[in-house]
Scaffold this motif. Sequence first.
Motif, PDB file in Angstrom:
ATOM      1  N   ILE A 177       0.860  -1.186   0.000  1.00  0.00           N
ATOM      2  CA  ILE A 177       0.000   0.000   0.000  1.00  0.00           C
ATOM      3  C   ILE A 177       0.892   1.230   0.000  1.00  0.00           C
ATOM      4  CG2 ILE A 177      -1.736   1.319   1.225  1.00  0.00           C
ATOM      5  CD1 ILE A 177      -3.225  -1.016   1.689  1.00  0.00           C
ATOM      6  N   ASP A 178       0.701   2.047  -1.012  1.00  0.00           N
ATOM      7  CA  ASP A 178       1.502   3.247  -1.219  1.00  0.00           C
ATOM      8  C   ASP A 178       0.878   4.424  -0.470  1.00  0.00           C
ATOM      9  OD1 ASP A 178       3.492   4.789  -2.337  1.00  0.00           O
ATOM     10  OD2 ASP A 178       2.868   4.474  -4.404  1.00  0.00           O
ATOM     11  N   ASP A 179       1.674   5.456  -0.202  1.00  0.00           N
ATOM     12  CA  ASP A 179       1.185   6.703   0.407  1.00  0.00           C
ATOM     13  C   ASP A 179       0.423   6.422   1.695  1.00  0.00           C
ATOM     14  OD1 ASP A 179       2.176   7.717  -1.952  1.00  0.00           O
ATOM     15  OD2 ASP A 179       0.231   8.192  -2.825  1.00  0.00           O
ATOM     16  N   PHE A 180       0.865   5.425   2.446  1.00  0.00           N
ATOM     17  CA  PHE A 180       0.106   5.023   3.634  1.00  0.00           C
ATOM     18  C   PHE A 180       0.015   6.173   4.633  1.00  0.00           C
ATOM     19  CE2 PHE A 180      -0.771   3.131   7.725  1.00  0.00           C
ATOM     20  CZ  PHE A 180      -1.799   2.269   7.410  1.00  0.00           C
ATOM     21  N   ALA A 234       9.843   3.266   4.316  1.00  0.00           N
ATOM     22  CA  ALA A 234       9.681   4.715   4.417  1.00  0.00           C
ATOM     23  C   ALA A 234      10.154   5.323   3.106  1.00  0.00           C
ATOM     24  CB  ALA A 234      10.507   5.259   5.575  1.00  0.00           C
ATOM     25  N   GLU A 235       9.315   6.138   2.482  1.00  0.00           N
ATOM     26  CA  GLU A 235       9.749   6.825   1.255  1.00  0.00           C
ATOM     27  C   GLU A 235       9.935   8.309   1.556  1.00  0.00           C
ATOM     28  OE1 GLU A 235       6.891   6.544  -1.938  1.00  0.00           O
ATOM     29  OE2 GLU A 235       5.441   7.766  -0.884  1.00  0.00           O
ATOM     30  N   GLY A 236      10.778   8.970   0.770  1.00  0.00           N
ATOM     31  CA  GLY A 236      11.022  10.397   1.001  1.00  0.00           C
ATOM     32  C   GLY A 236      12.097  10.643   2.042  1.00  0.00           C
TER      33      GLY A 236
END
Length: 277
Positions: A177-180, A234-236
Amino acid sequence: AAKRMKTGYAVYDPKFESSGINRLNLMSELKKGLQHDQLSLYFQPKINLHTSRVCGVEALIRWHHPTRGFISPEEFIPLAEQGGLIRELTSRVIRMSMEHLQHWKAIGISIPVSINLSVRDIQDNNLPSQISSAIENHALDASCLELEITESAFMSAPQKGLRVLKNLDSLGIPMGIDDFGTGYSSIAYLRDLPVKIIKIDRSFVMDMDSNDNNRKIVKSIIDLGHNLDLQVVAEGVESRTSLDMLKELGCDMAQGYFILKPRPFDELTDWLQKKTD
Ligand code: C2E
Ligand code: CA
Ligand code: CA
Ligand code: CA
């Protein structure tokens, strides 16, 4: 959008009109772009925070328009969705990913590619068989792929979407799931969906090194994910401090400019070869 006056009435705004025309132009140009190979993939690596090794790459589409230059996917993905072009675009992304994976395999790099799916993709019952035959045709196996969907994509078509996601899951392709954290009902959906991975939205991660509330939110999402036996990405990640914090908090994987910005295939290949030497 149309300007609103203090009274609450929408006021005619010539800019709005002209942007409507631009959108139509852009849509037909995107159609042409699909036919003329103006689309390519950039890749951004993801590292395992327990081992510090590269554990995957995300495919991010780029549109290189002949006169306008690069156009952001934030701009043209919604357009492709509205204009009925997204299935064709996703098919293209799948095919390009497979070709790149074959090149990597030939030089001894085996690494999964994450592909972003849209709501229309997961409403299409043919998607699982399309993906499995693409994998077979390229002599690859299911472990070469991962899929990312946003909560909002799923929520707009829960029943249909669930069937497709279950079929993809039974092929052995991990789903994330993206942008959680940016949608709602996240937790109920985590319980019902065949997901293995959650990706914490970058809006929480980007400044977690200076914003204590965001650091706390990130920690809570990591704990929630782990309690549900999910892997957490964790993205970003934009700083050493954030990366260290994420390790400390037990986050499993990280992606972001601090590690590497998305790069074209050749550059990423060089980077991967240096990493794995
Ligand atoms: P996303 O799936 O959330 O992808 C992550 C976005 O964050 C990418 O933007 C990436 O370049 C950017 N990013 C990565 N690390 C950092 C960082 O450390 N800081 C900051 N500020 N940003 C970072 P990009 O490539 O412009 O893509 C934007 C969105 O477009 C993606 O968000 C995704 O929703 C969509 N998209 C991109 N490629 C595809 C595709 O092939 N298919 C579909 N359906 N959507 C795509
Ligand atoms: Ca993504
Ligand atoms: Ca994301
Ligand atoms: Ca996003």
